[in-house]
Design an enzyme around this catalytic site. Structure first.
Site, short mmCIF file in Angstrom:
data_model
loop_
_atom_site.label_atom_id
_atom_site.label_comp_id
_atom_site.label_asym_id
_atom_site.label_seq_id
_atom_site.Cartn_x
_atom_site.Cartn_y
_atom_site.Cartn_z
N GLU A 13 0.84 -1.21 0.00
CA GLU A 13 0.00 0.00 0.00
C GLU A 13 0.87 1.26 0.00
O GLU A 13 0.63 2.19 -0.76
CB GLU A 13 -0.90 0.00 1.24
CG GLU A 13 -1.76 1.25 1.35
CD GLU A 13 -2.43 1.38 2.70
OE1 GLU A 13 -3.30 2.27 2.83
OE2 GLU A 13 -2.08 0.64 3.63
N HIS A 14 1.86 1.28 0.88
CA HIS A 14 2.79 2.41 0.96
C HIS A 14 4.20 1.91 0.66
O HIS A 14 4.63 0.89 1.22
CB HIS A 14 2.78 3.04 2.36
CG HIS A 14 1.44 3.54 2.78
ND1 HIS A 14 0.85 4.64 2.24
CD2 HIS A 14 0.57 3.07 3.70
CE1 HIS A 14 -0.32 4.85 2.80
NE2 HIS A 14 -0.52 3.90 3.70
#
Length: 287
Positions: free
Chosen positions: A276-277
């Site tokens: 996600e990050h």
């Protein structure tokens, strides 16, 4: 019935209450919110400016696109374990930068720092409700006794949340837009021997404290760096307040590190995980 509203409390919180919360913050907290707001606003405005209307000539006419904001944006900010004013700012400020005329914010049991974040972000309506019921309120609107809409139906709903929020988004998508059906929070940091162990550790913990099922991943070319990050993570975890510390410790149980032979291999591992990050702490990171 669901425990969002305390006895005698209001489902809708006024702009005046949010402004008073901001004014009554400590100087340190107020300065932090102002700084975060400024950074998010600057980036969001740069993103918006990068997407331009365009038109080209084609045989028989023209083809192109225009970019225009939706009317009402619904922003969800979790507040179950502890307040997340950052989610307020990152969603509401972005909606404002996009040009939305109405910004609705929903968050359960908002505390002063959350109300203050709503004020500085320019939220028009604050609904003190969380979970699936908050998503329903923003999707379908809230009609009051005189027949007027205290909360207008939102054209798009954004923001993080637990499995109930995600399930509710899956139901209303199509009736209104949503950002995505997100899973647990995760971060992957690619780093080499030039990284700061303290900075990497802080960023890992920042995601780990979101949820007990979050995960933080290090992919590095340096065995010694991985050891230093471990030491820094343990030290920083010991200083966290509760319930952040217990949440982050639980998340660390499914977190891990991968040792690679090159930065190229680190990138390949990251592509497989598709986090996600993603953060890159290496020499010539933009290369």
């Amino acid at each position: 019935r669901l425990g969002d509203i305390v006895e005698g409390g209001d489902i809708l919180i006024s702009k005046e209450t949010c402004r008073e919360a901001f004014d009554n913050l400590s100087e340190e907290d107020r300065t932090s919110l102002i700084n975060i707001h400024g950074r998010v606003k600057r980036f969001a405005e740069a993103q918006r400016a990068s997407v331009q209307d365009m038109c080209i000539d084609i045989p028989g006419g023209k083809a192109g696109h225009t970019v225009s904001p939706c009317r009402a944006a619904g922003c969800y900010a979790p507040g179950g374990r502890y307040p997340l004013p950052s989610s307020v700012i990152m969603t509401a400020v972005t909606a404002r930068a996009a040009g939305c005329k109405i910004v609705v914010l929903a968050t359960p049991r908002p505390v002063p720092i959350t109300l203050a974040a709503a004020h500085i972000s320019g939220a028009d309506i604050l609904v003190a409700v969380g979970g699936a019921q908050a998503i329903a309120t923003m999707a379908y609107g809230l009609e009051v006794e005189d027949g007027s809409m205290a909360v207008p139906p939102c054209d798009v709903i954004v923001g993080p949340g637990n499995q109930w929020v995600t399930a509710a988004k899956s139901i209303v998508q199509g009736y209104c837009g949503i950002d995505m059906l997100a899973g647990p929070s995760e971060v992957l940091v690619i780093c080499d021997d030039t990284a700061s162990p303290e900075v990497v550790a802080a960023d890992l913990i920042a995601q780990a404290e979101h949820d007990v099922i979050a995960r933080a991943i290090v992919v590095t070319t340096c065995v010694e760096m991985e050891k230093k990050i471990n030491v820094a993570v343990r030290r920083q975890l010991s200083t966290l307040p509760e319930p952040n510390r217990s949440t982050a410790l639980a998340a660390m149980k499914q977190s891990f590190a991968v040792i690679c032979t090159s930065v190229k291999e680190c990138v390949e591992v990251s592509d497989i995980i598709a986090p996600e990050h993603l953060e890159i702490h290496t020499r010539n990171g933009w290369d």
